[in-house]
Design a protein around this motif. Structure first.
Motif, PDB file in Angstrom:
ATOM      1  N   UNK A 163      19.142  17.550  17.717  1.00 39.27           N
ATOM      2  CA  UNK A 163      20.331  18.173  17.706  1.00 39.27           C
ATOM      3  C   UNK A 163      20.222  19.211  18.924  1.00 39.27           C
ATOM      4  N   UNK A 164      18.750  19.872  18.834  1.00 41.67           N
ATOM      5  CA  UNK A 164      19.007  20.963  19.925  1.00 41.67           C
ATOM      6  C   UNK A 164      18.932  20.564  21.330  1.00 41.67           C
ATOM      7  N   UNK A 165      18.165  19.343  21.290  1.00 41.21           N
ATOM      8  CA  UNK A 165      17.933  18.666  22.713  1.00 41.21           C
ATOM      9  C   UNK A 165      19.458  18.163  23.327  1.00 41.21           C
ATOM     10  N   UNK A 166      20.393  17.884  22.095  1.00 44.17           N
ATOM     11  CA  UNK A 166      21.490  17.227  22.365  1.00 44.17           C
ATOM     12  C   UNK A 166      22.422  18.592  23.098  1.00 44.17           C
ATOM     13  N   UNK A 167      22.367  19.672  22.245  1.00 41.68           N
ATOM     14  CA  UNK A 167      23.033  20.841  22.735  1.00 41.68           C
ATOM     15  C   UNK A 167      22.556  21.400  24.019  1.00 41.68           C
TER      16      UNK A 167
END
Length: 97
Positions: free
Chosen positions: A3-7
């Motif tokens: 999720x953090x990588x997507x953000x």
């Protein structure tokens, strides 16, 4: 992808974390406006129908009162007079002798 990588990837496309926050705020406002417009339309329909029905009832009532008000109402018939109290006994009360 996490999720953090997507953000992080999305923020990099938009120009940084501040631009990502601004994009999310704008998307949230647009969604809120759409929801508010749908609710407003529904409320407008309810208010319009209520005013329409209420106005029709008011007009009909006023028409009825204007036609009834032209002629005076007949006086109520007088109640028949009793000749003595013994004609109409009251339960639990003995008549005077």
């Amino acid at each position: 992808m996490w999720d953090y990588a997507k953000l992080s990837a999305e923020a990099a496309k938009l120009g940084g974390p501040a631009a990502l926050r601004a994009a999310y705020k704008l998307a949230g406002r647009q969604q809120g406006i759409k929801i508010g417009q749908m609710m407003g339309r529904g409320q407008g329909i309810v208010i319009g129908a209520t005013v329409g029905v209420g106005g029709t009832m008011l007009v009909n009532r006023l028409r009825t009162l204007s036609t009834v008000g032209a002629a005076p109402a007949p006086a109520p018939a007088p109640a028949p007079a009793c000749e003595s109290i013994t004609e109409t006994p009251v339960s639990g009360v003995q008549p005077d002798e």
